[in-house]
Design a protein around this motif. Structure first.
Motif: not given
Lengths: 366, 471
Positions: B59-60, B63, B67, B148-152
């Motif tokens: 996940y990190t 993100r 970024h 798309e990135v998953q922010k949750n």
């Protein structure tokens, strides 16, 4: 798919699962399965260790499966479904013509070799009159009742071969006399043992006398080991008969390896109320059982045997002063430490062919 | 936990579905994450840590890459994706192959290591091969800009741990469900379709795979030195059916459960045993794995666009990886090599030849290659594998004995059913009656019938008579 159909499918699916769950929660759950002859799994106790190791999960699933609502119904349904799929075999047991048949284990040439040489050595050492009776499986004696392609060993040739390799031992061919009867007369349909009638017929052949034994029914609802193993209930219950052997009988001493207990009878009535009714004869397997009778023939019979001897010994008790039965599988010390061989006048090896050809426990008689 | 168990069907599923539909949409992903973690932890609580750490790491990474990309720092994104791949593959290698690697070093150089007991204590966490590949697909796709990135983090955790596909696939690529994580609309028709699909899969697993599995177990238990040809053949054909119904049944159940929860997963099997070439077989067998290797190994290596020699090299790499992915043992490497060589041969000339031959010849070719592959796959011990192949080709000197004929007579019907169920025959027949008025009744009966039968087989699995009075 139409909406109404979707509703029905959803409802039926959910209902089945909920009924299973609620049924299991509220139903009476027996602790003991009479049919399987075992305690059903206990509800596991949770501990940090058992949960973390995953053992709790496993035990919980074992409990759920053992105590699921209407367990016996599901087990029977599975058997019916298997039969419908043409699967005749279940846990090594096969349904034949009005009887269950046990698929014999593979013959171990090594065990056969060891057993033969032990018997020959024993005969040579003792010089006692020695006989042997090997009882073939139901499927060999009544091969016409076994299903086609039944995978049995060539037992007739096997017996002939073993007999021919024994020196100075009287051999008894059981097949001709057993085949004069029908399957359910000579053997149990639901158990791997032979009946009192089958055993007494072979006894008379061995003793070379006329078969005058009379029989009396003691139980009519015997479902034996083959029923338990297969879970198949299509074969009806067997009848258990005993031999009315007169009043020469005095006592039955059972040595369980540690203690000796004396019983007034060689019949154990308590087993007639249980599932395992064959144990009516002489109880369960023990290292040594001694029968003493009021006969005055001066003859003492030593039987080295498996459980097929238990129905057979009823007949021997009418002809001998004393019968000593030894189950070599349960011995932990040599035979001559248990008894005085000098008092023995006759020796008989009595085994089911399957046991004789798959196990070797004869080291204690050397 | 496995799907084909009473606890899953009658406790976990009942509870999960009931609460899932009571909860508002916004809470459903978080709930799915919790029950999925419970589902995973049930059999193996300790390794849940590995999965959670993996989830957070990936996940990190996602993100971070997003970024860097938003600031046009491609180097940072590149380094992140590289480091992450090393971590993911490193974890997989550590848990899955450490024992295998050190065993081989030990036996080649005849040395032992002081940390051998530690190596022996490593246990493969369930599903790690699947969820590692799923997460890698996500991170790489974020890097490539394919998704798309998953922010949750809860939504991401839900995607990775989603119990329908958690322990045996299909390998769901993030981009194929990205949209569904937020915007899925569960509905009754979809739920009912899911029920039917699940029941089909359950039947495949419990009735067919376990049924033929008994045959394979029986044969594998015999002495291989005296195994007649026919018995060896029956055993290996049984295994071929077992692995197909086991695995495709699992995928059906996963897809069905997904539908019940509002997800649409891609198909994983498409009647592989009707293939007309090995190439065709691998388009129909475990599709999600082949797609993964195609998208993340074969094409990045250049695929078929950098000359023929490179293409052959790429196929070889992919198939060695595919082989070893299936298990840490040399037979899986051989198995991968077997298919790699066949596929290269087909590319070179065989496909053209097969096209000219009658259809049944190419069909037999494909079946033979798949079947022989399963012989390699089923025998993990190489010396046993050698013995088994020898038995198949007459090593015992006996073609058939009483035992082989008995097996055949006992299991003939289940073999016929398995063979029919491996083809689209039933599906095609169903299409003819699908619009009749009795079709809905048939469908309901099918669901009830299979579910009841499967319950009977599952309950009977502990039918275990205690025969102390055997002799």
């Amino acid at each position: 798919m139409k909406r109404t159909e979707a509703i029905i499918i959803t409802a039926v699916f959910s209902l089945l699962l909920v009924v299973g769950l609620v049924g299991t929660l509220i139903s009476d759950k027996p602790d003991f399965s009479e049919w399987e002859n075992r305690e059903l799994a206990e509800f596991p106790e949770a501990s940090v260790d058992s949960v973390l190791s995953g053992k709790y999960g496993q035990d919980f699933e074992g409990w759920l499966t053992d105590r699921f609502v209407a367990r016996d119904f599901w087990v029977k349904l599975k058997r019916v479904s298997d039969s419908a799929l043409g699967i005749k075999e279940s846990n090594g047991v096969v349904v034949g013509n009005n009887a269950l048949f046990d698929i014999p284990d593979k013959v171990s040439d090594k065990a056969v070799e060891k057993n033969i040489s032990a018997i020959n050595a024993f005969q040579k050492k003792t010089s006692l009159p020695t006989s042997i009776i090997l009882v073939p499986s139901t499927a060999t004696v009544f091969y016409e009742d076994a299903p086609s392609l039944f995978p049995s060993n060539d037992e007739e040739a096997l017996v002939e071969d073993i007999y021919s390799r024994l020196d100075n031992v009287t051999t008894v061919d059981t097949l001709p006399v057993l085949r004069t009867m029908s399957l359910d007369e000579a053997f149990y349909k639901t158990d791997h043992h032979w009946t009192s009638k089958g055993a007494s017929a072979v006894y008379s052949v061995w003793r070379n006398t006329e078969n005058t034994f009379e029989l009396e029914t003691v139980a009519e609802d015997f479902y034996g080991t083959l029923t338990s193993r297969s879970g198949d209930i299509s074969i009806k219950a067997d009848t258990v008969e005993k031999i009315t052997s007169g009043d020469a009988f005095v006592s039955c001493k059972v040595f369980d390896g540690v203690n000796t207990t004396k019983y007034p009878s060689m019949y154990f009535d308590s087993y007639l109320g249980l599932k395992d009714k064959y144990s009516y004869f002489l109880g369960t397997n023990q290292p040594m059982v001694t029968l003493e009778t009021a006969n005055d023939t001066g003859r003492v019979l030593l039987m080295l045997k498996d459980s097929f001897a238990h129905s057979f010994v009823q007949c021997a008790s009418t002809d001998f002063d004393k019968v000593i039965l030894i189950d070599l599988r349960y011995l932990t010390s040599p035979l001559d430490t248990l008894l005085d061989l000098n008092e023995v006048t006759d020796v008989l090896f009595l085994y089911s062919l399957e046991n004789f050809t798959t196990q070797d426990n004869m080291m204690w008689i050397k | 936990m496995v799907f084909s168990s009473l606890i899953f069907l009658f406790i976990f599923l009942v509870f999960t579905l009931a609460v899932y539909y009571i909860l508002p949409r916004a809470a459903r992903n978080a709930f799915l994450l919790i029950v999925s973690l419970f589902f995973y932890a049930w059999g193996e609580p300790s390794y849940i840590v590995v999965m959670i750490v993996s989830i957070i790491t990936n996940y990190t990474a996602g993100r971070l890459i997003a970024h860097y990309k938003s600031r046009e720092k491609t180097t940072g994104a590149k380094i992140t994706v590289a480091v992450l791949s090393v971590i993911d593959i490193g974890l997989l290698v550590f848990f899955k192959y450490t024992g295998f690697i050190f065993d081989n070093i030990s036996s080649i150089f005849k040395i032992s290591f002081p940390f051998d007991p530690f190596i022996d204590s490593i246990v493969l966490p369930i599903g790690i091969s699947f969820y590692t590949f799923q997460m890698m697909s996500y991170v790489i796709d974020v890097y490539r800009g394919d998704t798309e990135v998953q922010k949750n983090v809860l939504d991401f955790g839900c995607y990775v741990s989603l119990f329908p596909q958690l322990i045996a696939g299909p390998i769901v690529q993030y981009k194929t469900v990205a949209d569904q994580m937020k915007n899925r609309r569960e509905n009754l028709t979809m739920f009912a379709e899911g029920v039917i699909r699940f029941v089909v899969g359950l039947g495949k697993k419990v009735l067919l795979a376990n049924g033929v599995g008994i045959i394979w177990d029986t044969v594998a238990g015999y002495d291989l030195a005296t195994l007649p040809v026919l018995t060896a053949l029956i055993g290996s054909v049984a295994f071929s059916f077992q692995i197909y119904f086991d695995f495709s049944g699992y995928s059906d159940m996963a897809i069905g459960l997904g539908k019940m929860l509002g997800f649409e997963f891609l198909e994983n099997f498409n009647y592989p045993y009707i293939s007309k070439s090995v190439t065709d077989f691998w388009r129909r067998w475990h599709i999600s794995l082949s797609s993964w290797f195609r998208d993340y190994v074969y094409i990045p290596l250049g695929g078929n666009r950098r000359g023929f020699a490179k293409q052959i090299r790429n196929i070889a790499i992919v198939w060695l990886c595919t082989g070893i992915w299936h298990g840490a043992s040399w037979n899986f490497v051989l198995w991968g090599a077997w298919f790699g060589i066949l596929l290269i041969a087909e590319k070179l000339f065989l496909l053209k030849l097969l096209d000219k031959l009658p259809r049944f010849v190419s069909h037999i070719w494909a079946l033979f290659c798949a079947w022989f592959g399963w012989v390699i796959f089923a025998n993990e011990d190489l010396s046993r594998l050698g013995q088994y192949i020898k038995a198949l080709f007459g090593g015992s000197g006996v073609f058939a004995d009483g035992q082989s004929l008995w097996l055949l007579s006992n299991y003939a019907i289940i073999f016929v059913i398995a063979a029919i169920a491996s083809t689209p025959l039933c599906k095609n027949l169903w299409k003819r009656v699908e619009n009749c008025s009795v079709a809905p009744v048939l469908r309901v009966l099918f669901v009830v019938g299979i579910l009841v039968l499967c319950t009977a087989y599952l309950v009977s699995s502990t039918y275990n008579p205690f025969i102390y009075f055997r002799f």
